[in-house]
Motif scaffolding. Structure first.
Motif, PDB file in Angstrom:
ATOM      1  N   ASN A 253     -92.664  15.869 -25.918  1.00 21.53           N
ATOM      2  CA  ASN A 253     -92.296  15.688 -27.105  1.00 21.53           C
ATOM      3  C   ASN A 253     -90.826  16.420 -27.451  1.00 21.53           C
ATOM      4  OD1 ASN A 253     -94.264  13.819 -28.064  1.00 21.53           O
ATOM      5  ND2 ASN A 253     -95.690  15.463 -28.711  1.00 21.53           N
ATOM      6  N   TRP A 254     -89.902  15.926 -27.925  1.00 21.59           N
ATOM      7  CA  TRP A 254     -88.704  16.790 -27.852  1.00 21.59           C
ATOM      8  C   TRP A 254     -88.786  17.712 -29.020  1.00 21.59           C
ATOM      9  CZ3 TRP A 254     -83.626  13.124 -28.053  1.00 21.59           C
ATOM     10  CH2 TRP A 254     -83.736  12.363 -27.008  1.00 21.59           C
ATOM     11  N   ASP A 255     -88.080  18.703 -29.030  1.00 21.46           N
ATOM     12  CA  ASP A 255     -87.746  19.749 -29.868  1.00 21.46           C
ATOM     13  C   ASP A 255     -86.470  19.436 -30.877  1.00 21.46           C
ATOM     14  OD1 ASP A 255     -87.197  22.069 -31.303  1.00 21.46           O
ATOM     15  OD2 ASP A 255     -87.192  23.460 -29.682  1.00 21.46           O
ATOM     16  N   PHE A 256     -86.736  19.169 -31.994  1.00 19.11           N
ATOM     17  CA  PHE A 256     -85.585  18.774 -33.140  1.00 19.11           C
ATOM     18  C   PHE A 256     -85.340  19.873 -33.850  1.00 19.11           C
ATOM     19  CE2 PHE A 256     -87.567  14.729 -31.940  1.00 19.11           C
ATOM     20  CZ  PHE A 256     -86.524  14.015 -31.612  1.00 19.11           C
ATOM     21  N   HIS A 257     -85.276  21.046 -33.743  1.00 22.91           N
ATOM     22  CA  HIS A 257     -85.141  22.067 -34.619  1.00 22.91           C
ATOM     23  C   HIS A 257     -83.653  22.276 -34.836  1.00 22.91           C
ATOM     24  CE1 HIS A 257     -84.677  24.881 -31.034  1.00 22.91           C
ATOM     25  NE2 HIS A 257     -83.867  25.744 -31.917  1.00 22.91           N
ATOM     26  N   GLN A 258     -82.759  21.918 -33.834  1.00 22.29           N
ATOM     27  CA  GLN A 258     -81.385  22.218 -34.087  1.00 22.29           C
ATOM     28  C   GLN A 258     -80.753  21.038 -35.121  1.00 22.29           C
ATOM     29  OE1 GLN A 258     -79.008  24.395 -33.360  1.00 22.29           O
ATOM     30  NE2 GLN A 258     -80.564  25.619 -32.190  1.00 22.29           N
ATOM     31  N   ILE A 259     -81.607  19.922 -35.435  1.00 22.54           N
ATOM     32  CA  ILE A 259     -81.073  19.053 -36.136  1.00 22.54           C
ATOM     33  C   ILE A 259     -81.521  18.794 -37.508  1.00 22.54           C
ATOM     34  CG2 ILE A 259     -81.253  16.254 -36.083  1.00 22.54           C
ATOM     35  CD1 ILE A 259     -79.976  17.631 -33.706  1.00 22.54           C
ATOM     36  N   GLU A 260     -80.378  18.595 -38.477  1.00 21.66           N
ATOM     37  CA  GLU A 260     -80.598  18.214 -39.761  1.00 21.66           C
ATOM     38  C   GLU A 260     -80.822  16.936 -39.979  1.00 21.66           C
ATOM     39  OE1 GLU A 260     -78.097  18.685 -43.989  1.00 21.66           O
ATOM     40  OE2 GLU A 260     -77.829  20.137 -42.351  1.00 21.66           O
ATOM     41  N   ARG A 261     -82.040  16.459 -40.525  1.00 22.44           N
ATOM     42  CA  ARG A 261     -82.395  15.201 -40.637  1.00 22.44           C
ATOM     43  C   ARG A 261     -81.451  14.245 -41.510  1.00 22.44           C
ATOM     44  NH1 ARG A 261     -85.357  12.955 -44.756  1.00 22.44           N
ATOM     45  NH2 ARG A 261     -86.412  11.267 -44.407  1.00 22.44           N
ATOM     46  N   LYS A 262     -81.183  14.852 -42.918  1.00 20.98           N
ATOM     47  CA  LYS A 262     -80.400  14.182 -43.703  1.00 20.98           C
ATOM     48  C   LYS A 262     -79.127  14.077 -43.423  1.00 20.98           C
ATOM     49  CE  LYS A 262     -78.799  14.255 -48.680  1.00 20.98           C
ATOM     50  NZ  LYS A 262     -79.296  12.912 -48.940  1.00 20.98           N
ATOM     51  N   LEU A 263     -78.501  14.988 -42.583  1.00 18.43           N
ATOM     52  CA  LEU A 263     -77.040  14.750 -41.837  1.00 18.43           C
ATOM     53  C   LEU A 263     -77.021  13.674 -40.977  1.00 18.43           C
ATOM     54  CD1 LEU A 263     -74.114  15.707 -42.078  1.00 18.43           C
ATOM     55  CD2 LEU A 263     -74.814  17.500 -40.654  1.00 18.43           C
ATOM     56  N   LEU A 264     -78.196  13.704 -39.968  1.00 19.55           N
ATOM     57  CA  LEU A 264     -78.232  12.785 -38.924  1.00 19.55           C
ATOM     58  C   LEU A 264     -78.164  11.517 -39.429  1.00 19.55           C
ATOM     59  CD1 LEU A 264     -78.445  12.400 -35.872  1.00 19.55           C
ATOM     60  CD2 LEU A 264     -80.841  12.405 -36.203  1.00 19.55           C
ATOM     61  N   VAL A 265     -79.050  10.893 -40.612  1.00 19.53           N
ATOM     62  CA  VAL A 265     -79.187   9.528 -40.876  1.00 19.53           C
ATOM     63  C   VAL A 265     -77.725   9.265 -41.592  1.00 19.53           C
ATOM     64  CG1 VAL A 265     -81.662   9.496 -40.982  1.00 19.53           C
ATOM     65  CG2 VAL A 265     -80.448  10.439 -43.200  1.00 19.53           C
ATOM     66  N   THR A 266     -77.104  10.322 -42.375  1.00 14.20           N
ATOM     67  CA  THR A 266     -75.944   9.902 -42.998  1.00 14.20           C
ATOM     68  C   THR A 266     -74.817   9.401 -41.754  1.00 14.20           C
ATOM     69  OG1 THR A 266     -76.292  11.377 -44.767  1.00 14.20           O
ATOM     70  CG2 THR A 266     -73.924  10.722 -44.216  1.00 14.20           C
ATOM     71  N   HIS A 267     -74.690  10.189 -40.791  1.00 15.19           N
ATOM     72  CA  HIS A 267     -73.898   9.834 -39.433  1.00 15.19           C
ATOM     73  C   HIS A 267     -74.301   8.565 -38.911  1.00 15.19           C
ATOM     74  CE1 HIS A 267     -71.053  13.090 -39.606  1.00 15.19           C
ATOM     75  NE2 HIS A 267     -72.386  13.951 -39.662  1.00 15.19           N
ATOM     76  N   ILE A 268     -75.668   8.264 -38.895  1.00 11.34           N
ATOM     77  CA  ILE A 268     -76.047   6.712 -38.228  1.00 11.34           C
ATOM     78  C   ILE A 268     -75.788   5.782 -39.119  1.00 11.34           C
ATOM     79  CG2 ILE A 268     -78.167   5.264 -38.177  1.00 11.34           C
ATOM     80  CD1 ILE A 268     -79.521   8.103 -36.583  1.00 11.34           C
ATOM     81  N   GLY A 269     -75.994   5.806 -40.613  1.00  9.13           N
ATOM     82  CA  GLY A 269     -75.405   5.025 -41.604  1.00  9.13           C
ATOM     83  C   GLY A 269     -73.862   4.567 -41.528  1.00  9.13           C
ATOM     84  N   GLU A 270     -73.203   5.932 -41.267  1.00  8.28           N
ATOM     85  CA  GLU A 270     -71.650   5.558 -41.229  1.00  8.28           C
ATOM     86  C   GLU A 270     -71.428   4.812 -39.999  1.00  8.28           C
ATOM     87  OE1 GLU A 270     -67.865   8.435 -41.781  1.00  8.28           O
ATOM     88  OE2 GLU A 270     -69.463   9.325 -41.256  1.00  8.28           O
ATOM     89  N   LYS A 271     -71.909   4.848 -38.908  1.00 12.88           N
ATOM     90  CA  LYS A 271     -71.425   4.436 -37.565  1.00 12.88           C
ATOM     91  C   LYS A 271     -72.037   3.002 -37.365  1.00 12.88           C
ATOM     92  CE  LYS A 271     -71.851   4.570 -32.561  1.00 12.88           C
ATOM     93  NZ  LYS A 271     -71.936   5.409 -31.222  1.00 12.88           N
ATOM     94  N   TYR A 272     -73.234   2.756 -37.991  1.00 12.48           N
ATOM     95  CA  TYR A 272     -74.011   1.250 -37.862  1.00 12.48           C
ATOM     96  C   TYR A 272     -73.957   0.317 -39.052  1.00 12.48           C
ATOM     97  CZ  TYR A 272     -75.492   3.401 -33.461  1.00 12.48           C
ATOM     98  OH  TYR A 272     -75.164   3.838 -32.059  1.00 12.48           O
ATOM     99  N   LEU A 273     -73.430   0.764 -40.030  1.00 18.10           N
ATOM    100  CA  LEU A 273     -73.707  -0.075 -41.409  1.00 18.10           C
ATOM    101  C   LEU A 273     -72.787  -1.440 -41.144  1.00 18.10           C
ATOM    102  CD1 LEU A 273     -73.873  -0.656 -44.285  1.00 18.10           C
ATOM    103  CD2 LEU A 273     -72.051   0.465 -44.845  1.00 18.10           C
ATOM    104  N   ASP A 274     -71.520  -1.315 -40.431  1.00 19.37           N
ATOM    105  CA  ASP A 274     -71.061  -2.718 -40.066  1.00 19.37           C
ATOM    106  C   ASP A 274     -71.922  -3.455 -39.194  1.00 19.37           C
ATOM    107  OD1 ASP A 274     -69.083  -2.136 -41.909  1.00 19.37           O
ATOM    108  OD2 ASP A 274     -67.551  -1.477 -40.540  1.00 19.37           O
ATOM    109  N   ASP A 275     -72.231  -2.734 -38.217  1.00 15.74           N
ATOM    110  CA  ASP A 275     -73.273  -3.603 -37.158  1.00 15.74           C
ATOM    111  C   ASP A 275     -74.239  -4.002 -37.847  1.00 15.74           C
ATOM    112  OD1 ASP A 275     -71.359  -3.059 -35.168  1.00 15.74           O
ATOM    113  OD2 ASP A 275     -72.218  -1.589 -34.565  1.00 15.74           O
ATOM    114  N   ALA A 276     -75.071  -3.396 -38.786  1.00 18.00           N
ATOM    115  CA  ALA A 276     -76.381  -3.911 -39.224  1.00 18.00           C
ATOM    116  C   ALA A 276     -76.060  -5.059 -40.240  1.00 18.00           C
ATOM    117  CB  ALA A 276     -76.930  -2.924 -40.059  1.00 18.00           C
TER     118      ALA A 276
END
Length: 326
Positions: A253-276
């Motif tokens: 199982n990965w360790d995600f303690h360096q990752i801010e969940r909300k910020l990650l999904v915002t960047h995902i939305g920015e990158k993949y919105l057009d593709d989706a």
């Protein structure tokens, strides 16, 4: 200058056409503290004859059936005793003087990873297609989402690789990307150093995995992203765009303690919105559009207004929608 031991592994299978250039590019570095290991998967071409020519200069080599590149890399890792590690595939090669530049960068910085440039070229023309280096963005989350990686020019502390558990044997195409992702999620990006030197040469040819198996790369990538989003417990709409036929299998199982969940999904939305949007994934689009709006990352344009209408209103003419809801 002290010369830290650099361990390099070359995984190999039926690349006799190229492997001599690979071997010589490493041995002729004349780096004074080199550990060079070749793990061959039981080649049936002239690969073994080439390896034997240089056997007295190679730290360790073996030719036996294996389970693929990741398995070969882990076999090589088990033999490594150095301070710094990377693998150079049997159809690529190093730039002269590259290892001295890598060693110097590690010596001058408190880094876990040093990244230099690679020249990507086409075998058919020998012309440079691109000169590329692993990229680091403003946040670890953005670096993950943009995933601009160049494995060949990216050297790790061997102790870091081993602390992460090595290479994931369950992957055949994105093992380098997945290793880097595990590092970023566990340790962040503050100990990654970029240098401006050319380190290696990456060959594109008809038999290379990069050129021939793009769909398989993308499939493993989606499986990994689905695991990440599921692990950090985002809404199912976010995961829907990365749904895959098979499940990603982690080493642990990965360790995600360096990752801010909300910020990650915002960047995902920015990158993949057009593709989706082009894929017709309205559930993902709604989530992404709302997150980008709240983050101030949407701007007024005809395209964005048209997308908003399609996502939230559908095919109903806008004039009729306004009339019915005023």
């Amino acid at each position: 200058m002290k010369f830290p031991k650099i361990s390099i592994v070359t995984p190999s299978f039926n690349q006799g056409k190229y492997i001599e250039q690979t071997i010589l590019s490493i041995l002729d570095q004349n780096y004074p503290n080199l550990e060079y290991i070749i793990i061959d998967g039981g080649s049936t071409d002239n690969t073994i004859a080439v390896i034997k020519k240089y056997a007295n200069r190679i730290t360790y080599w073996v030719s036996e059936k294996d389970k693929g590149q990741s398995d070969a890399l882990n076999k090589g890792l088990a033999k490594c005793t150095g301070d710094i590690f990377n693998w150079i595939n049997s159809d690529d090669y190093l730039e002269p003087g590259a290892l001295l530049k890598i060693a110097d960068a590690f010596a001058q910085t408190n880094s876990d990873i040093v990244c230099g440039y690679s020249r990507i070229f086409s075998e058919s023309s020998s012309l440079e297609v691109l000169r590329h280096r692993t990229e680091i963005f403003y946040t670890t989350e953005e670096t993950l989402v943009q995933q601009r990686i160049n494995q060949q020019g990216m050297f790790y502390k061997l102790s870091v690789i081993k602390s992460l558990g090595g290479i994931n044997n369950n992957l055949h195409f994105i093992m380098d990307l997945e290793l880097w992702f595990r590092y970023l999620c566990t340790k962040g990006q503050s100990k990654m150093v970029l240098i401006d030197d050319l380190i290696g040469h990456f060959r594109i040819h008809d038999d290379s995995k990069t050129g021939a198996q793009e769909k398989r790369f993308r499939s493993e990538e989606r499986e990994m992203w689905h695991y990440i989003l599921q692990s950090i417990k985002v809404d199912k709409e976010w995961m829907s765009f990365f749904a895959a036929k098979e499940n990603y299998i982690p080493l642990k199982n990965w360790d995600f303690h360096q990752i801010e969940r909300k910020l990650l999904v915002t960047h995902i939305g920015e990158k993949y919105l057009d593709d989706a949007y082009r894929a017709g994934n309205i559930a993902f689009c709604k989530k992404a559009y709302c997150e980008l709006y709240k983050a101030g990352k949407l701007y007024i344009s005809i395209q964005n207004v048209a997308m908003f209408v399609k996502i939230f209103i559908g095919d109903i003419p806008l004039r009729k929608y306004i009339k019915n809801h005023v």
